[in-house]
Design an enzyme around this catalytic site. Structure first.
Site, mmCIF file in Angstrom:
data_model
loop_
_atom_site.group_PDB
_atom_site.id
_atom_site.type_symbol
_atom_site.label_atom_id
_atom_site.label_comp_id
_atom_site.label_asym_id
_atom_site.label_seq_id
_atom_site.Cartn_x
_atom_site.Cartn_y
_atom_site.Cartn_z
ATOM 1 N N ASN A 210 -1.721 13.630 8.226
ATOM 2 C CA ASN A 210 -2.663 12.939 9.112
ATOM 3 C C ASN A 210 -2.265 13.201 10.562
ATOM 4 O OD1 ASN A 210 -0.703 10.813 9.957
ATOM 5 N ND2 ASN A 210 -0.756 10.403 7.766
ATOM 6 N N ASP A 279 -2.157 7.737 1.800
ATOM 7 C CA ASP A 279 -2.492 6.817 0.697
ATOM 8 C C ASP A 279 -2.569 7.555 -0.637
ATOM 9 O OD1 ASP A 279 -2.642 4.552 2.246
ATOM 10 O OD2 ASP A 279 -4.722 4.956 2.832
ATOM 11 N N LYS A 289 2.689 29.507 -4.829
ATOM 12 C CA LYS A 289 1.585 29.449 -3.871
ATOM 13 C C LYS A 289 0.250 29.630 -4.592
ATOM 14 C CE LYS A 289 -0.212 31.623 0.262
ATOM 15 N NZ LYS A 289 -0.351 32.871 0.980
ATOM 16 N N PHE A 323 1.383 -1.889 11.049
ATOM 17 C CA PHE A 323 0.285 -1.470 11.916
ATOM 18 C C PHE A 323 -0.984 -1.395 11.086
ATOM 19 C CE2 PHE A 323 1.819 0.044 16.113
ATOM 20 C CZ PHE A 323 3.131 -0.340 15.974
ATOM 21 N N LYS A 337 -5.024 -7.293 6.006
ATOM 22 C CA LYS A 337 -3.767 -6.583 5.700
ATOM 23 C C LYS A 337 -2.565 -7.520 5.813
ATOM 24 C CE LYS A 337 -5.515 -1.987 6.615
ATOM 25 N NZ LYS A 337 -5.676 -0.845 7.506
ATOM 26 N N LYS A 341 -0.553 -7.654 2.411
ATOM 27 C CA LYS A 341 0.783 -7.029 2.417
ATOM 28 C C LYS A 341 1.883 -8.044 2.722
ATOM 29 C CE LYS A 341 -1.350 -2.694 3.986
ATOM 30 N NZ LYS A 341 -0.951 -1.382 3.502
HETATM 31 N N1 CTP Z 1 1.410 1.601 4.664
HETATM 32 C C1 CTP Z 1 2.441 1.719 3.754
HETATM 33 N N2 CTP Z 1 2.290 2.487 2.644
HETATM 34 C C2 CTP Z 1 1.132 3.107 2.387
HETATM 35 C C3 CTP Z 1 0.059 2.992 3.308
HETATM 36 C C4 CTP Z 1 0.221 2.231 4.437
HETATM 37 O O1 CTP Z 1 3.516 1.136 3.971
HETATM 38 N N3 CTP Z 1 1.013 3.848 1.310
HETATM 39 C C5 CTP Z 1 1.607 0.764 5.839
HETATM 40 C C6 CTP Z 1 1.458 1.521 7.162
HETATM 41 O O2 CTP Z 1 2.694 2.003 7.622
HETATM 42 C C7 CTP Z 1 0.917 0.442 8.088
HETATM 43 C C8 CTP Z 1 0.151 -0.506 7.174
HETATM 44 O O3 CTP Z 1 0.621 -0.235 5.847
HETATM 45 O O4 CTP Z 1 1.954 -0.279 8.718
HETATM 46 C C9 CTP Z 1 -1.335 -0.316 7.208
HETATM 47 O O5 CTP Z 1 -1.657 1.053 7.073
HETATM 48 P P1 CTP Z 1 -3.173 1.547 7.193
HETATM 49 O O6 CTP Z 1 -3.191 3.035 7.026
HETATM 50 O O7 CTP Z 1 -3.814 0.949 8.398
HETATM 51 O O8 CTP Z 1 -3.851 0.820 5.959
HETATM 52 P P2 CTP Z 1 -3.845 1.078 4.436
HETATM 53 O O9 CTP Z 1 -2.985 0.059 3.785
HETATM 54 O O10 CTP Z 1 -3.518 2.506 4.131
HETATM 55 O O11 CTP Z 1 -5.352 0.748 4.068
HETATM 56 P P3 CTP Z 1 -6.708 1.532 4.544
HETATM 57 O O12 CTP Z 1 -6.346 3.006 4.506
HETATM 58 O O13 CTP Z 1 -7.685 1.140 3.524
HETATM 59 O O14 CTP Z 1 -7.047 1.030 5.906
#
Ligand code: CTP
Length: 399
Positions: A210, A279, A289, A323, A337, A341
């Site tokens: 990302n 995710d 490859k 975040f 969240k 979480k």
């Molecule tokens: N995070 C995590 N592990 C994951 C995904 C996210 O620990 N597999 C943490 C990120 O570091 C961040 C928080 O969860 O502090 C929120 O991440 P974000 O990408 O905003 O949200 P997601 O939980 O991935 O949900 P969505 O993609 O649906 O917004």
């Protein structure tokens, strides 16, 4: 750090408000600070070094090569002695020189050599203050951790009215006291901070990732360390240099990050999940490859562990900050969240503002009760200080 007993280097540059620096030196001494003064040649045209020698008992130096000896190099000696530097008044000229890295007199050479906080108190004609080049230099210096005691609005020495009056001396001293307290307010704490965007490997050549640059997490790690914390930074790949004094654990994928975090979370007092964790990850890693001739590959994905959720499930007393990166319904999604979480604090980022890779950010800070504060277009370094101050406040409320 308290102002009482601290070593404050006062730098004076050549502006009409230079006479007010005598009042500041005297106020600092009343508060128990040890004060030394360095002046530019132009400052001497506005106020005599004798004034400061009388107030402090030490010569107010101007000359880069003045009392240089084998055992004493003045600008390095000054830099090693000081706990903070305050430049009063800070003219457009000295702001520009510092921003360009020029070190051609004792004051600018000292500032180039210090690793302690530098506070600049601008004072100049309002048109000069609003000059886009001066404003660009101020913004650049802020991004590099310099502090500014904002000038006030009012009647200026040149007869005009506008912003550019030196901030009241009491306000500059109060600002300095606040900055000094930020130097060691996290000293007994262990921070675990994550940063960067994880990479989920497809084959030896490709990965899914990302746009995260890691700047926010690195700024947090650097500031927490400077404020006295012991810091472990679990970092996905970035182009950034490790902050000094921080233990860095390099990882690639979400799974690697989880393992590294689990190892360090047990001992941590605070977890800040600034990493952008993928995710999803490819279900199967291809050891060879993938060749074009084999046709369009089908890559099935499986979910990665939610690291912060796993860790909040294992928490004892750790304070947990995450975040939320959102394009829509920023604060609503961030609230969800926090609950989902089990977080203490969340920093919601509006990613429509183009924050990825930028030095600046737009944030809302929320706890379970709702929004605590909102900040627009601030540097990631300023955001780091704000987040850490909020964590420090919450932890002291707990005790
Ligand atoms: N995070 C995590 N592990 C994951 C995904 C996210 O620990 N597999 C943490 C990120 O570091 C961040 C928080 O969860 O502090 C929120 O991440 P974000 O990408 O905003 O949200 P997601 O939980 O991935 O949900 P969505 O993609 O649906 O917004």
């Amino acid at each position: 750090m308290n102002i009482e007993g601290s070593n404050i280097l006062v730098g004076i540059s050549g502006g009409i408000a230079a006479y007010k620096s005598a009042e500041m030196v005297s106020l600092l001494q009343k508060k128990g600070a040890n004060v030394r003064v360095v002046m530019t040649e132009n400052a001497v045209k506005f106020i005599s070094p004798i004034t400061f020698q009388t107030l402090t008992g030490f010569p107010a130096r101007t000359d880069l090569f003045g009392n240089w000896s084998k055992n004493y190099i003045p600008h390095i000696g000054n830099a090693q002695w000081a706990d903070a530097v305050v430049v009063i008044p800070a003219t457009a000229n000295i702001i520009g020189k510092i921003a360009c890295g020029i070190a051609d007199d004792l004051l600018t050479a000292t500032i180039a050599a210090v690793t302690v906080p530098v506070i600049l108190a601008p004072s100049m004609n309002s048109a000069m203050y609003e000059n886009p080049i001066v404003q660009k230099n101020i913004a650049f210096l802020r991004q590099h951790g310099y502090y500014f005691a904002e000038p006030a609005w009012g009647r200026l020495a040149c007869g005009t009215e506008g912003r550019g009056r030196l901030a009241p001396v009491e306000d500059i001293v109060a600002f300095l006291e606040k900055v000094l307290t930020l130097q060691d307010d996290l000293s007994s704490l262990k921070f675990l901070i994550t940063a960067g965007g994880t990479r989920e490997p497809i084959d030896p050549v490709r990965y899914i990732s990302n746009r995260s640059s890691g700047k926010m997490g690195y700024a947090l790690a650097e500031a927490a360390r400077r404020r006295g914390a012991s810091v472990t930074l679990v970092s996905a790949p970035t182009c950034l240099s490790p902050p000094p004094g921080v233990r860095v654990v390099h990882v690639e994928s979400a799974l690697d990050m989880l393992k590294a975090c689990e190892e360090h979370f047990v001992d941590a007092d605070v977890l800040i999940m600034a990493a952008a964790v993928a995710d999803y990850t490819p279900e199967n890693y291809r050891r060879q490859k993938i060749k074009k001739g084999q046709g369009v590959p089908e890559i099935n994905l499986k979910p990665t562990p939610d690291i912060v959720k796993e860790l909040s499930g294992q928490r004892k007393a750790q304070f947990i900050v995450a975040f939320a990166a959102e394009t829509d319904d920023l604060e609503y999604n961030a609230r969800q969240k926090i609950i989902d979480k089990d977080l203490d604090l969340i920093v919601a980022n509006d990613i429509n503002k183009g924050i990825f890779g930028s030095d600046n950010t737009w944030i809302s800070l929320l706890d379970r009760q709702g929004v605590i504060a909102r900040y627009s277009d601030i540097s990631k370094k300023e955001a780091a200080e704000i987040i850490l101050s909020t964590v420090a406040e919450r932890l002291s409320d707990r005790n």
